[in-house]
Design a protein around this motif. Structure first.
Motif, mmCIF file in Angstrom:
data_model
loop_
_atom_site.group_PDB
_atom_site.id
_atom_site.type_symbol
_atom_site.label_atom_id
_atom_site.label_comp_id
_atom_site.label_asym_id
_atom_site.label_seq_id
_atom_site.Cartn_x
_atom_site.Cartn_y
_atom_site.Cartn_z
ATOM 1 N N GLY A 163 -51.648 -26.457 27.806
ATOM 2 C CA GLY A 163 -50.561 -25.605 28.261
ATOM 3 C C GLY A 163 -49.796 -24.965 27.116
ATOM 4 O O GLY A 163 -49.437 -23.784 27.160
ATOM 5 N N ALA A 164 -49.563 -25.750 26.052
ATOM 6 C CA ALA A 164 -48.842 -25.218 24.901
ATOM 7 C C ALA A 164 -49.654 -24.144 24.190
ATOM 8 O O ALA A 164 -49.125 -23.099 23.803
ATOM 9 C CB ALA A 164 -48.505 -26.360 23.939
ATOM 10 N N ALA A 165 -50.949 -24.402 23.999
ATOM 11 C CA ALA A 165 -51.801 -23.430 23.315
ATOM 12 C C ALA A 165 -51.910 -22.140 24.126
ATOM 13 O O ALA A 165 -51.836 -21.036 23.574
ATOM 14 C CB ALA A 165 -53.187 -24.022 23.081
ATOM 15 N N GLY A 166 -52.076 -22.267 25.444
ATOM 16 C CA GLY A 166 -52.181 -21.084 26.275
ATOM 17 C C GLY A 166 -50.913 -20.242 26.278
ATOM 18 O O GLY A 166 -50.966 -19.014 26.288
ATOM 19 N N GLN A 167 -49.764 -20.901 26.232
ATOM 20 C CA GLN A 167 -48.482 -20.200 26.317
ATOM 21 C C GLN A 167 -48.035 -19.639 24.973
ATOM 22 O O GLN A 167 -47.441 -18.557 24.914
ATOM 23 C CB GLN A 167 -47.410 -21.157 26.842
ATOM 24 N N TRP A 168 -48.306 -20.350 23.885
ATOM 25 C CA TRP A 168 -47.674 -20.036 22.612
ATOM 26 C C TRP A 168 -48.610 -19.512 21.518
ATOM 27 O O TRP A 168 -48.143 -19.088 20.468
ATOM 28 C CB TRP A 168 -46.932 -21.269 22.071
ATOM 29 N N SER A 169 -49.927 -19.546 21.731
ATOM 30 C CA SER A 169 -50.844 -19.145 20.653
ATOM 31 C C SER A 169 -50.632 -17.686 20.246
ATOM 32 O O SER A 169 -50.491 -17.377 19.051
ATOM 33 C CB SER A 169 -52.298 -19.375 21.087
ATOM 34 N N GLN A 193 -51.674 -35.454 34.964
ATOM 35 C CA GLN A 193 -51.939 -34.176 34.312
ATOM 36 C C GLN A 193 -50.833 -33.156 34.567
ATOM 37 O O GLN A 193 -50.445 -32.415 33.659
ATOM 38 C CB GLN A 193 -53.273 -33.625 34.825
ATOM 39 N N TRP A 194 -50.326 -33.108 35.766
ATOM 40 C CA TRP A 194 -49.407 -32.051 36.192
ATOM 41 C C TRP A 194 -48.182 -31.893 35.288
ATOM 42 O O TRP A 194 -47.845 -30.770 34.893
ATOM 43 C CB TRP A 194 -48.992 -32.310 37.648
ATOM 44 N N PRO A 195 -47.487 -32.982 34.904
ATOM 45 C CA PRO A 195 -46.296 -32.779 34.060
ATOM 46 C C PRO A 195 -46.617 -32.199 32.686
ATOM 47 O O PRO A 195 -45.751 -31.575 32.071
ATOM 48 C CB PRO A 195 -45.706 -34.198 33.925
ATOM 49 N N GLY A 196 -47.853 -32.397 32.207
ATOM 50 C CA GLY A 196 -48.205 -31.854 30.897
ATOM 51 C C GLY A 196 -48.120 -30.346 30.873
ATOM 52 O O GLY A 196 -47.510 -29.749 29.974
ATOM 53 N N PHE A 197 -48.734 -29.693 31.866
ATOM 54 C CA PHE A 197 -48.653 -28.233 31.960
ATOM 55 C C PHE A 197 -47.221 -27.771 32.188
ATOM 56 O O PHE A 197 -46.807 -26.731 31.681
ATOM 57 C CB PHE A 197 -49.541 -27.741 33.107
ATOM 58 N N LEU A 198 -46.465 -28.545 32.945
ATOM 59 C CA LEU A 198 -45.092 -28.165 33.268
ATOM 60 C C LEU A 198 -44.178 -28.248 32.048
ATOM 61 O O LEU A 198 -43.341 -27.367 31.814
ATOM 62 C CB LEU A 198 -44.555 -29.080 34.381
ATOM 63 N N LEU A 199 -44.335 -29.309 31.251
ATOM 64 C CA LEU A 199 -43.398 -29.567 30.158
ATOM 65 C C LEU A 199 -43.745 -28.846 28.861
ATOM 66 O O LEU A 199 -42.859 -28.602 28.033
ATOM 67 C CB LEU A 199 -43.330 -31.073 29.890
ATOM 68 N N ALA A 200 -45.031 -28.510 28.673
ATOM 69 C CA ALA A 200 -45.443 -27.954 27.380
ATOM 70 C C ALA A 200 -44.667 -26.696 26.987
ATOM 71 O O ALA A 200 -44.104 -26.639 25.876
ATOM 72 C CB ALA A 200 -46.948 -27.683 27.388
ATOM 73 N N PRO A 201 -44.586 -25.658 27.823
ATOM 74 C CA PRO A 201 -43.870 -24.446 27.392
ATOM 75 C C PRO A 201 -42.404 -24.687 27.040
ATOM 76 O O PRO A 201 -41.953 -24.257 25.964
ATOM 77 C CB PRO A 201 -44.035 -23.505 28.588
ATOM 78 N N PRO A 202 -41.609 -25.379 27.907
ATOM 79 C CA PRO A 202 -40.201 -25.552 27.537
ATOM 80 C C PRO A 202 -39.978 -26.482 26.357
ATOM 81 O O PRO A 202 -39.052 -26.268 25.568
ATOM 82 C CB PRO A 202 -39.557 -26.119 28.810
#
Length: 398
Positions: A238-244, A354-363
């Protein structure tokens, strides 16, 4: 008794799967493509839809929390129903709801319509996630060899294909709702034909254990461990997809094309690596594949933050993609084969993780970047990957 890899009465071996197994594999692959292509098609048209609705950046972000609410409701529903309701039924309902909602969501012209569409999308996607992975595991049983990574590759290539189709439609001036309506009609027709071939869970003696106790028994130490690895993997993804792309453009001064290529390189390596994941699982074993994948992700994230240059960012995120590509499929495959539980029950626990990982990564990345810098914030990816390495050593294979 039939030998391993053989279904009763069809005489097909693992090296020669039955026609029913092949049809089941194609049907499940289609469901993964439906999830990916609708998501990719929607994502490619977000700027136009945002302008049509007339929302600013802050209001758009708030509106998108509706999909998170839909996710949460579906997680509760699936957790209660899985093991009691046919996974074929859940899968068909989830896929049909995604296809019906996609053109309506893309045609949103008011905030209310957008919120309702995003809520429905989040609910449908989470409703589909557990049963489709459980069905993939049932196909694995029929083939008697790993197949989860290939199914997830179908999602990844569906995502890329949907994005490319959205880009082409935008260039031709095709409205987003018409683009996604055409996609839904095509995929819906294929689903209507292939739906009967979707596998259900293997027949088991009816379990009369009270629901509360069965839910409690589902959260075994091993499944909690697998859910924790799923959380770390999804956080990295999630972090890589949002912030790369943002990191390449804003922190490193890359142009728009190079920044987009950084994200695209990440997604392409994810999809490509998933095509090889099943062979690696067969050769290395699931535990070693998990550890190797997490180490690769740590290496890629380390390259990204150690050398603040656009070329390093592009290479580093590509390596991250290769690393995390097979982690979630491997975790789902292990979770679906836990003793005493159906494949759907096992997968449901890892989906909750898995779900909270995608949710928390961007913020989380955004908050650390605001306090320090985005480069330092990306160090959390290295930490998460190394944490997955440590946890993978405790995984036991059924």
């Amino acid at each position: 008794m039939s030998p391993p890899g053989t279904r009763e009465g069809d005489g097909a071996t693992a090296s020669s799967p039955s026609r029913g197994a092949v049809r089941a594999r194609l049907a499940v692959s289609l469901v993964f493509v439906i999830m990916g292509s609708t998501m990719g098609g929607w994502s490619a048209r977000i700027p136009e839809i945002k302008r049509t609705v007339g929302l600013g950046d802050a209001a758009w972000g708030v509106a998108n929390t509706a999909s998170t609410a839909g996710d949460l409701v579906a997680l509760v529903v699936v957790t209660l129903l899985i093991g009691r309701v046919s996974i074929r039924l859940l899968s068909l309902v989830g896929a049909a709801l995604i296809l019906l909602n996609a053109p309506l969501l893309a045609g949103s012209s008011t905030t209310v319509a957008l919120v309702v569409g995003l809520l429905t999308w989040g609910f449908a996607a989470s409703l589909l996630s557990t049963p489709m992975n459980a069905q993939a595991i049932e196909v694995e049983r029929r083939y008697d060899r790993p197949l989860l990574s290939t199914f997830h590759a179908c999602f990844s290539f569906g995502l890329l294909g949907g994005g490319l189709l959205g880009t082409l439609a935008a260039a031709l001036g095709v409205p987003p709702n018409l683009q996604l309506a055409a996609t839904s009609v095509l995929l819906g027709t294929l689903l209507a034909v292939a739906g009967r071939s979707l596998p259900d869970e293997v027949t088991r003696t009816r379990d009369r254990t009270p629901l509360r106790k069965r839910l409690r028994n589902r959260f075994t130490p091993q499944l909690v461990l697998l859910g924790s690895i799923a959380f770390l993997s999804s956080f990295i993804e999630g972090a890589a997809g949002q912030w790369s792309a943002i990191y390449a453009a804003d922190s490193l001064g890359a142009g728009a094309a190079l920044a987009a290529a950084t994200y695209t390189g990440f997604t392409v390596t994810v999809a490509t690596a998933r095509l090889l994941g099943d062979r690696l699982a067969l050769r290395l074993g699931h535990r070693r594949l998990l550890r190797l994948s997490a180490l690769t992700a740590a290496l890629g994230a380390g390259i990204t933050v150690a050398w603040p240059h656009p070329a390093a960012a592009m290479a580093g995120f590509a390596v991250v993609g290769a690393g995390i590509a097979c982690m979630t499929p491997t975790v789902f495959g292990l979770a679906g084969k836990q003793p005493g539980l159906s494949s759907g029950e096992g997968v449901s626990v890892t989906v909750i993780g898995q779900w909270p990982g995608f949710l928390l990564a961007p913020p989380v990345i955004g908050a650390v970047a605001g306090l320090l810098s985005l480069r330092i914030a990306l160090v959390t990816l290295v930490v998460a990957a190394l944490g997955a390495v440590a946890l993978s050593g405790r995984v036991s294979t059924p």
